[in-house]
Design an enzyme around this catalytic site. Structure first.
Site, mmCIF file in Angstrom:
data_model
loop_
_atom_site.group_PDB
_atom_site.id
_atom_site.type_symbol
_atom_site.label_atom_id
_atom_site.label_comp_id
_atom_site.label_asym_id
_atom_site.label_seq_id
_atom_site.Cartn_x
_atom_site.Cartn_y
_atom_site.Cartn_z
ATOM 1 N N MET A 115 24.442 9.415 2.548
ATOM 2 C CA MET A 115 24.110 10.694 3.272
ATOM 3 C C MET A 115 24.384 10.365 4.621
ATOM 4 S SD MET A 115 23.618 13.706 2.723
ATOM 5 C CE MET A 115 22.605 14.460 1.338
ATOM 6 N N GLU B 161 0.988 -1.128 -0.156
ATOM 7 C CA GLU B 161 0.212 -0.103 -0.109
ATOM 8 C C GLU B 161 1.008 1.228 0.080
ATOM 9 O OE1 GLU B 161 -0.499 -2.832 1.737
ATOM 10 O OE2 GLU B 161 -2.692 -3.088 1.570
ATOM 11 N N LYS C 119 -17.569 -1.384 5.468
ATOM 12 C CA LYS C 119 -18.123 -2.079 4.645
ATOM 13 C C LYS C 119 -19.665 -2.234 4.455
ATOM 14 C CE LYS C 119 -17.169 -6.918 2.964
ATOM 15 N NZ LYS C 119 -16.462 -8.277 3.355
ATOM 16 N N PHE D 192 -11.459 -7.696 13.489
ATOM 17 C CA PHE D 192 -10.454 -8.392 12.437
ATOM 18 C C PHE D 192 -10.064 -7.170 11.458
ATOM 19 C CE2 PHE D 192 -9.000 -10.342 8.754
ATOM 20 C CZ PHE D 192 -7.440 -10.660 8.845
ATOM 21 N N GLN D 193 -8.790 -6.888 11.394
ATOM 22 C CA GLN D 193 -8.269 -5.797 10.454
ATOM 23 C C GLN D 193 -9.030 -4.458 10.942
ATOM 24 O OE1 GLN D 193 -8.265 -7.127 6.486
ATOM 25 N NE2 GLN D 193 -6.125 -7.875 6.588
#
Lengths: 584, 191
Positions: free
Chosen positions: A482, A52, A164, A114-115
């Site tokens: 760097m 993502e 959802k 969940f999630q």
């Protein structure tokens, strides 16, 4: 046009009505209804990323190179949290982005389902605004409002969290025109009194300079055009931040190059010595100002910015002008012309003489080598061999990024995609994918360091799947260059964890993903390798082995003002004092 | 005519803003912020203060327009003049914010706070508490044989003074609302 449909269908319809042609995303349980709708239509192209974070950076690349908002679709929980880095990156660099996140059903919110993650809570400080849509009736209006907020005023990322059950339920769809608008309406036109004050300052200034930033790019191509006109007409020198490169062409004779910590000597010295600083869409970032108390001590400062909170945040301004850069520049030009196009020509000629003397220092000179490829040399050759192409450049973060900004020339806006404010390693590769999706026939090059590039290397799958011919130009010094440079300067040359152990064989890695792999280490082979990279009809991973201990110069050490630049080969001791050591 | 000797920052109610913009002195300012009464709006405002390291001395929030779904947040904050200006600009750019008024610089204002004090005790202390409450025009809103709950409205200083007096007399619990403030006169600062 109002009609009944499911929430999931509304999402797709709203995106179509907003003119969206591309979505970067990754499916999951909480966005399955939306993915089902995407499956059943052809107006929107969905690019399946491999992580993502990649979706957010790809959307940033798409947005930065087109001027349109980037759109991201991810699932709840880990989908949303993985997107947070890219969202924060877009906030820092003012990139318009609309992120749609799935959420557990409304009745499960708060139950540690969940999630489940508190997505609006997590993204509240890293978005311009966010919404949790609790009923389908308000869904379409919220998405239209999200596009309005993301793209107007100072652009930025927004998140719309979609439970959802809201996606499954049916409601009334409202198109963008009939959607209720909020009161959000940033000021676009500048105050005429302040604009007149700026014109008066332009007429009398003896040592003026334009200091421009990403705001010019965000204001649109017309703003860049107006800036060029104003610079040419006044004959004033111009420098730019990292984010503003391309607004004024690098080939223009008023161009001093980038300013700031790794900016050009002439640009920083001109900033330090000027008597009129005209800040156009930049924000006095700490990479630019150095020590604030010694910043440009004798100048009168004008600051054009669409965000009132940028004014006087870091540096006090004498002439603040709140408004859109394009609109303000148009007014400045009009008023200046109507008053007789006056500048202080004699003083300006003297000012240019001083600047030319600084230019003669040739701060970007480097010692070439016949044995190893110097990174500066690699970029100088990349510039020479690609400048006539329809070219877009992305970068990761680190030394290679600064060298790219120094040695590549940008002639037009929206051609340079880099992570400026947040400094996100792993930005460049997915960003180059987003740029290539938007510009399929262009030459898209990601100038990378091997360590940054590995952070989002999984996106090779995305580039391969969509046959995106992105060119990954890796300056491989087997170091976190760097970090190593700062350890040399600041930490007694103790190189704590700043080398890249156990690097992959990049050529084999490329081939495993269907890329062309090229390795080059001999300076005499470099040009051929770059040509081979450009000419290959497909994605290329170029492993360019460069000098391992090259330092990125010039440099203003932390906590020092503009006139204390390090040039040439630096010495470790005394470079950064104890006060500067605490700064990043 | 010799020029007036006006010390910068000497008056906060002058017709001119005499405050030195570069002064490092901390000032307390009362800000009235009108916002959309939407989910998370208070978290957004508070998050701005904590995320950027600003102070909150007092914060009051309640819906003021049910039809228009608007709430008013009254914040007392401290900072240098530059920080105060920055706080106002940062608040102003939040999407659900309608208006930000600085009641401290925009003219005289009235500021009031309501507090409830539970004082437990018997005998002389109980009588003294009741007598002082009368002087402060606090009203008794609950009473038992061993306790009173006083309700007091006033400036934060008055509330603080009353609390100081009640402490030796058996003060066991205080609830304060935080400040509600309006500019004086016929004009609306937040319209």
């Amino acid at each position: 046009m109002t009609r009944k449909m499911t929430g999931a269908k509304m999402v797709v319809q709203a995106l179509l009505d907003q003119g969206v042609d591309t979505v970067f995303g990754y499916p999951g349980g909480a966005v399955l209804p939306i993915y089902d709708e995407i499956f059943q239509q052809e107006g929107i192209r969905h690019i399946l990323v491999r992580h993502e974070q990649g979706a957010t950076h790809a959307a940033e690349g798409y947005a930065r190179s087109t001027g349109k908002p980037g759109v991201v679709l991810v699932t709840s929980g880990p989908g949303a949290t993985n997107a947070v880095t890219g969202i924060t990156d877009a906030l820092m660099d003012s990139i318009p982005m609309v992120v749609l996140t799935g959420q557990v059903p409304t009745f499960a919110i708060g139950s540690d389902a969940f999630q489940e993650a508190d997505t609006v809570g997590i993204t509240r400080p890293c978005t311009k605004h966010n919404w949790l849509v609790k009923d389908t009736e308000s869904l379409s209006q919220t998405i239209h409002e999200a596009f309005h907020v993301a793209t107007s005023g100072r652009p930025g990322p927004v998140v719309v969290d979609l439970p959802k059950d809201v996606q499954f339920a049916t409601g009334t769809y409202h198109g963008p025109r009939e959607a209720r608008r909020s009161h959000y309406a940033p000021q676009i036109k500048g105050d005429m009194e302040a604009i007149t004050a700026l014109v008066e300052a332009i007429e009398t200034a003896e040592k003026p300079i334009f200091y421009t930033g990403g705001g010019v790019i965000n204001s649109g191509p017309a703003a860049s055009q107006l800036l060029r006109e104003l610079v040419e007409a006044t004959g004033f020198p111009i420098t730019s931040t990292l984010m503003g490169l391309g607004a004024y062409p690098a080939s223009g004779d008023k161009w001093l190059g980038m300013l700031g910590m790794h900016g050009l000597y002439e640009a920083n010295l001109a900033m330090h010595g000027c008597d009129l600083m005209i800040n156009v869409g930049a924000r006095f970032d700490d990479r630019i100002t150095g020590r604030v108390s010694d910043f440009s001590p004798k100048s009168k400062r004008a600051h054009i910015d669409i965000d009132p909170s940028s004014i006087n945040k870091v540096i006090r301004t004498d002439i603040p002008i709140i408004g859109d850069v394009g609109h303000v520049l148009e007014d400045v030009l009009r008023v200046w012309k109507s008053r007789g196009r006056r500048v202080n020509g004699e003083a300006l000629a003297k000012w240019w003489n001083r600047i030319e003397a600084w230019r003669d220092v040739d701060c970007l000179a480097f010692k070439p080598s016949e044995k190893t490829i110097k990174p500066q040399h690699a970029l100088a050759r990349l510039e020479a061999l690609t400048k006539d192409h329809d070219r877009y450049i992305c970068t990761e973060v680190g030394q290679h990024q600064m060298w790219a900004a120094q040695y590549l020339g940008f002639e037009a806006p929206n051609r340079w995609m880099t992570s400026g404010g947040l400094g996100t390693m792993g930005y460049g590769f997915p960003a180059s994918i987003g740029v290539q999706v938007a510009h399929p026939d262009a030459l898209v090059i990601n100038v990378a360091g091997e360590a940054s590039w590995l952070m989002n290397m999984q996106e090779m799958g995305t580039a391969a799947q969509y046959r995106l011919p992105v060119k990954q130009f890796i300056l491989n010094n087997e170091r976190l260059g760097m970090v190593r440079q700062w350890q040399q300067l600041l930490h007694g040359e103790r190189y704590s964890h700043s080398w890249s152990e156990a690097l992959p064989d990049f050529v084999k890695l490329a081939e495993a993903f269907g890329f062309k792999g090229i390795q080059v280490k001999d300076p005499s082979d470099l040009d051929d390798a770059i040509r081979e990279m450009i000419e290959h009809d497909g994605p290329v991973l170029m492993d360019c082995l460069v000098e391992k201990h090259e330092n990125c110069l010039p440099m203003i050490p932390s906590g020092e003002p503009h006139n204390k630049m390090l040039l040439g080969e630096m010495t470790a001791k005394d470079a950064i004092g104890s006060k500067g050591a605490v700064l990043v | 005519m010799p020029p007036l000797k006006i010390k910068k920052g000497s008056s906060k109610h002058s017709a001119y803003d005499l405050r030195d913009p570069n002064a490092e002195v901390l000032e307390a300012h009362t800000l009235a912020v009108v916002v959309d009464n939407e989910a998370g709006v208070l978290a957004r405002v508070i998050g701005l203060f904590s995320g950027r390291g600003y102070n909150i001395e007092s914060l009051t929030v309640a819906e003021i327009d049910h039809e228009g779904r608007r709430s008013r947040i009254t914040i007392v904050t401290t900072g240098t003049p530059q920080v105060i200006e920055q706080i106002k600009a940062q608040l102003g750019r939040l999407v659900p914010v309608y208006s930000v008024a600085d009641l401290t610089v925009e003219g005289p204002s009235v500021q009031r706070e309501l507090a409830l004090f539970k004082v437990a005790g018997q005998g002389d202390k109980r009588v003294e508490a009741l007598r002082l409450a009368d002087i402060f025009r606090a009203s008794v809103v609950d009473s038992t044989l061993e306790s009173f709950v006083f309700e007091l409205t006033g400036t934060p200083e008055k509330i603080g003074a009353f609390a100081d007096l009640m402490r030796p007399l058996g003060l066991i619990e205080v609830a304060r609302t935080g400040i509600a403030a309006l500019a004086r006169g016929a004009q609306s600062e937040t319209a």
